[in-house]
Design a protein around this motif. Structure first.
Motif, PDB file in Angstrom:
ATOM      1  N   GLY A 103       0.851  -1.187   0.000  1.00 22.76           N
ATOM      2  CA  GLY A 103       0.000   0.000   0.000  1.00 22.76           C
ATOM      3  C   GLY A 103       0.886   1.236   0.000  1.00 22.76           C
ATOM      4  N   SER A 104       0.323   2.379  -0.378  1.00 26.74           N
ATOM      5  CA  SER A 104       1.160   3.576  -0.366  1.00 26.74           C
ATOM      6  C   SER A 104       1.347   4.087   1.059  1.00 26.74           C
ATOM      7  CB  SER A 104       0.578   4.664  -1.275  1.00 26.74           C
ATOM      8  OG  SER A 104      -0.751   4.929  -0.957  1.00 26.74           O
ATOM      9  N   LYS A 105       0.454   3.715   1.956  1.00 28.82           N
ATOM     10  CA  LYS A 105       0.579   4.138   3.357  1.00 28.82           C
ATOM     11  C   LYS A 105       1.920   3.712   3.941  1.00 28.82           C
ATOM     12  CE  LYS A 105      -2.550   4.092   7.306  1.00 28.82           C
ATOM     13  NZ  LYS A 105      -3.786   3.467   7.793  1.00 28.82           N
ATOM     14  N   ILE A 108       4.690   5.891   2.642  1.00 33.38           N
ATOM     15  CA  ILE A 108       4.627   7.238   3.226  1.00 33.38           C
ATOM     16  C   ILE A 108       5.317   7.232   4.593  1.00 33.38           C
ATOM     17  CG2 ILE A 108       2.993   8.897   4.267  1.00 33.38           C
ATOM     18  CD1 ILE A 108       1.073   8.085   1.908  1.00 33.38           C
ATOM     19  N   TYR A 129      -3.864  13.989   4.524  1.00 32.65           N
ATOM     20  CA  TYR A 129      -3.929  12.585   4.941  1.00 32.65           C
ATOM     21  C   TYR A 129      -3.195  12.465   6.293  1.00 32.65           C
ATOM     22  CZ  TYR A 129      -3.320   7.497   4.401  1.00 32.65           C
ATOM     23  OH  TYR A 129      -3.321   6.137   4.581  1.00 32.65           O
ATOM     24  N   TYR A 132       0.781  11.642   7.326  1.00 37.40           N
ATOM     25  CA  TYR A 132       1.956  12.524   7.189  1.00 37.40           C
ATOM     26  C   TYR A 132       2.348  13.126   8.540  1.00 37.40           C
ATOM     27  CZ  TYR A 132      -0.119  12.810   2.435  1.00 37.40           C
ATOM     28  OH  TYR A 132      -0.693  12.541   1.226  1.00 37.40           O
ATOM     29  N   ASN A 172      -0.053  15.992  -1.984  1.00 38.36           N
ATOM     30  CA  ASN A 172      -0.996  15.006  -2.512  1.00 38.36           C
ATOM     31  C   ASN A 172      -2.101  15.659  -3.355  1.00 38.36           C
ATOM     32  OD1 ASN A 172      -3.921  13.877  -0.899  1.00 38.36           O
ATOM     33  ND2 ASN A 172      -2.995  12.726  -2.559  1.00 38.36           N
ATOM     34  N   ASN A 176      -6.838  14.254  -1.030  1.00 35.66           N
ATOM     35  CA  ASN A 176      -7.681  13.822   0.078  1.00 35.66           C
ATOM     36  C   ASN A 176      -7.403  14.801   1.219  1.00 35.66           C
ATOM     37  OD1 ASN A 176      -9.076  12.515   2.091  1.00 35.66           O
ATOM     38  ND2 ASN A 176      -7.608  10.843   2.313  1.00 35.66           N
ATOM     39  N   ASP A 204       2.370  12.112  -3.068  1.00 40.02           N
ATOM     40  CA  ASP A 204       1.411  11.025  -2.860  1.00 40.02           C
ATOM     41  C   ASP A 204       0.370  11.083  -3.977  1.00 40.02           C
ATOM     42  OD1 ASP A 204      -0.518   9.322  -1.979  1.00 40.02           O
ATOM     43  OD2 ASP A 204      -0.773  10.246  -0.004  1.00 40.02           O
ATOM     44  N   ALA A 206      -1.842   8.737  -4.856  1.00 36.28           N
ATOM     45  CA  ALA A 206      -2.719   7.570  -4.664  1.00 36.28           C
ATOM     46  C   ALA A 206      -4.003   7.655  -5.496  1.00 36.28           C
ATOM     47  CB  ALA A 206      -3.068   7.430  -3.185  1.00 36.28           C
ATOM     48  N   TYR A 207      -4.401   8.889  -5.867  1.00 35.67           N
ATOM     49  CA  TYR A 207      -5.658   9.054  -6.615  1.00 35.67           C
ATOM     50  C   TYR A 207      -5.411   9.444  -8.069  1.00 35.67           C
ATOM     51  CZ  TYR A 207      -7.631   8.884  -1.956  1.00 35.67           C
ATOM     52  OH  TYR A 207      -7.978   8.469  -0.695  1.00 35.67           O
ATOM     53  N   SER A 232      -0.802   3.771  -5.880  1.00 37.20           N
ATOM     54  CA  SER A 232      -1.538   2.737  -5.151  1.00 37.20           C
ATOM     55  C   SER A 232      -2.457   1.964  -6.075  1.00 37.20           C
ATOM     56  CB  SER A 232      -2.364   3.410  -4.056  1.00 37.20           C
ATOM     57  OG  SER A 232      -3.138   2.458  -3.387  1.00 37.20           O
ATOM     58  N   SER A 234      -4.963   0.566  -4.654  1.00 36.96           N
ATOM     59  CA  SER A 234      -6.157   0.538  -3.791  1.00 36.96           C
ATOM     60  C   SER A 234      -7.387   1.155  -4.427  1.00 36.96           C
ATOM     61  CB  SER A 234      -5.877   1.275  -2.484  1.00 36.96           C
ATOM     62  OG  SER A 234      -4.995   0.537  -1.688  1.00 36.96           O
ATOM     63  N   LYS A 235      -7.264   2.416  -4.807  1.00 35.21           N
ATOM     64  CA  LYS A 235      -8.460   3.147  -5.227  1.00 35.21           C
ATOM     65  C   LYS A 235      -8.723   2.931  -6.711  1.00 35.21           C
ATOM     66  CE  LYS A 235      -7.664   5.039  -1.150  1.00 35.21           C
ATOM     67  NZ  LYS A 235      -8.382   5.303   0.061  1.00 35.21           N
ATOM     68  N   ARG A 243      -3.654  -4.503  -0.314  1.00 40.24           N
ATOM     69  CA  ARG A 243      -2.516  -3.789   0.254  1.00 40.24           C
ATOM     70  C   ARG A 243      -1.310  -3.779  -0.701  1.00 40.24           C
ATOM     71  NH1 ARG A 243      -4.027  -0.733   1.566  1.00 40.24           N
ATOM     72  NH2 ARG A 243      -2.445   0.078   2.974  1.00 40.24           N
ATOM     73  N   TYR A 326     -14.080  12.100  -3.172  1.00 41.76           N
ATOM     74  CA  TYR A 326     -14.475  12.887  -2.013  1.00 41.76           C
ATOM     75  C   TYR A 326     -15.192  14.166  -2.437  1.00 41.76           C
ATOM     76  CZ  TYR A 326     -10.972   9.825   0.012  1.00 41.76           C
ATOM     77  OH  TYR A 326     -10.247   8.720   0.389  1.00 41.76           O
TER      78      TYR A 326
HETATM   79  C1  PLP Z   1      -3.952  10.551   0.280  1.00 41.77           C
HETATM   80  C2  PLP Z   1      -3.801   9.107   0.574  1.00 41.77           C
HETATM   81  N1  PLP Z   1      -2.606   8.538   0.471  1.00 41.77           N
HETATM   82  C3  PLP Z   1      -2.422   7.246   0.736  1.00 41.77           C
HETATM   83  C4  PLP Z   1      -3.465   6.441   1.126  1.00 41.77           C
HETATM   84  C5  PLP Z   1      -3.169   5.005   1.462  1.00 41.77           C
HETATM   85  O1  PLP Z   1      -3.613   4.159   0.496  1.00 41.77           O
HETATM   86  P1  PLP Z   1      -3.079   2.665   0.393  1.00 41.77           P
HETATM   87  O2  PLP Z   1      -2.166   2.408   1.547  1.00 41.77           O
HETATM   88  O3  PLP Z   1      -4.303   1.822   0.448  1.00 41.77           O
HETATM   89  O4  PLP Z   1      -2.355   2.589  -0.910  1.00 41.77           O
HETATM   90  C6  PLP Z   1      -4.738   6.976   1.257  1.00 41.77           C
HETATM   91  C7  PLP Z   1      -5.848   6.153   1.702  1.00 41.77           C
HETATM   92  O5  PLP Z   1      -6.943   6.570   1.950  1.00 41.77           O
HETATM   93  C8  PLP Z   1      -4.912   8.352   0.970  1.00 41.77           C
HETATM   94  O6  PLP Z   1      -6.103   8.926   1.071  1.00 41.77           O
END
Ligand code: PLP
Length: 386
Positions: A103-105, A108, A129, A132, A172, A176, A204, A206-207, A232, A234-235, A243, A326
């Motif tokens: 995951g990108s989390k 980060i 997010y 950070y 980012n 988000n 970041d 991710a989107y 990511s 994920s989305k 993950r 969002y």
């Molecule tokens: C801005 C941002 N970065 C990273 C993530 C983490 O995503 P993931 O770990 O699922 O790739 C999220 C998840 O909501 C996010 O909103």
């Protein structure tokens, strides 16, 4: 029972926002309420079948049941590099400029582990997010400087407000929680500022694939090579539970991340990485969004419109976001109070203060079908659950 005290660094982390929200809604659900949930950013739509099938097939193969490498499987790193070429027109070396992450989390957090010393400064947007300013900063005994994002500036972080001497800057877009987007010219300005000030730009993205109305999100690497970008699965592919993510960028930054991961996790499961190859292969040579993902985005686009139009009819000033899933708006009062009032209507939203930033904003995620969004708007109009 013996009690065990948490370490000081953990005690400093505020309770994760969604845990509190989940508790509130769980109580209502237990009492039989039908809660319409716009809270957490977790896609309700399923992972495309071909990705799930690729994972199931891969999981049967003995070689895929073993440890991966901390940098990730070679074939996925090559697939990520090829995707960067198709999607952003960038040449990326899969051996030195790509690291697969859980995951990108994870990336980060680990990038700060790898490059920030105790007491050094990290810049994070506010709202932003929470990781950070949370784990990435506090677990590294670093100092977080939060720079406000403002509506008047289209929620774009202004580097002229950032202090010099920071080790790292998290940024980012698509954003988000605000849904704001940016272009390459903006990223170039941030990139140049980071270069001039010896600050590592951690972008970041991710989107990056969650965009509307013809907008295509850029990569920070289009501004220059000496930064790191997190992506990511994920989305984009509705794969939050898998993950899986990736980091792409400057070889030193990638090497630091890899070294850190070698001590911590030994890499993401191989069979999940194989599924990610199938996901990236959905993209054609033109880098355009594949049909399965475009269909997903059409669903979010419709929901977004229904929600934004409905909120506007209720008198709220809401911008139509060009990215993310969002919707961010000024609720005209204290956001925690508003959130609690919404719970009494059977609606879960997220108070903007959970992301830092100024009071009075609410985030709603369009992860409910259109008819449930209309039902939520109807409850808001009536001012009652029934
Ligand atoms: C801005 C941002 N970065 C990273 C993530 C983490 O995503 P993931 O770990 O699922 O790739 C999220 C998840 O909501 C996010 O909103």
């Amino acid at each position: 029972m013996t009690t065990f005290e948490q370490a000081d660094r953990l005690k400093q982390i505020p309770p994760y926002l969604f845990v509190r929200l989940e508790k509130l809604s769980a109580e209502k659900r237990a009492a039989g309420w039908d809660m319409i949930d716009f809270g957490i950013g977790d896609p309700d739509l399923p992972t495309p079948d071909c990705i799930v099938e690729a994972m199931c097939e891969a999981a049967k193969v003995n070689a895929n049941q073993k440890y991966s490498s901390s940098q990730g499987e070679k074939d996925l790193r090559y697939a990520v590099a090829a995707w960067y070429k198709r999607r952003f027109g960038l040449d990326i070396d899969p051996d030195t400029q790509v690291c697969i992450t859980i995951g990108s989390k994870e990336a980060i957090f680990n990038i700060a582990q790898a490059f920030v010393n105790n007491g050094e400064m990290i810049i994070a947007p506010s709202p932003g997010y929470p990781v950070y300013s949370g784990a990435a900063t506090l677990f590294n005994e670093a100092k977080c400087v939060q720079i406000p994002l403002r509506k008047e500036k289209d929620w774009l972080l202004d580097v002229d407000e950032c202090p010099k001497g920071a080790r790292m800057l998290y940024l980012n877009y698509p954003n988000n929680p605000t849904g704001a987007t940016c272009d390459v010219a903006y990223l170039k300005k941030v990139y140049d500022w980071c270069q001039e000030n010896g600050t590592i730009l951690c972008y970041d993205n991710a989107y990056s694939e969650m965009c509307y109305d013809g907008y295509q999100a850029p990569s920070a690497l289009q501004a220059g090579p000496d930064c790191i970008e997190f992506g990511s699965f994920s989305k984009t592919f509705n794969m939050t539970g898998f993950r899986l993510g990736y980091a792409v960028g400057n070889p030193d930054l990638i090497a630091g991340l890899k070294k850190c991961k070698g001590q911590i996790d030994s890499g993401a499961p191989i069979f999940i990485q194989k599924a990610a190859i199938a996901a990236l292969e959905l993209y054609g040579d033109d880098g355009k969004l594949p049909k399965a993902i475009a269909d997903n985005m059409a669903v979010y686009a419709e929901r977004r419109k229904v929600l934004v139009d409905g909120l506007r009819e209720l008198g709220y000033k809401v911008d139509m976001p060009k990215g993310t899933f969002y919707v961010w708006f000024d609720c005209g009062k204290n956001s925690t109070e508003f959130t609690q009032e919404m719970v009494e209507l059977g609606i879960i939203v997220t108070p903007g203060t959970g992301f830092g930033g100024q009071e009075g904003y609410i985030r709603m995620t369009v992860t409910e079908p259109v008819e449930r969004i209309r039902l939520a708007l109807e409850r808001m109009r009536r001012g009652s659950y029934q």
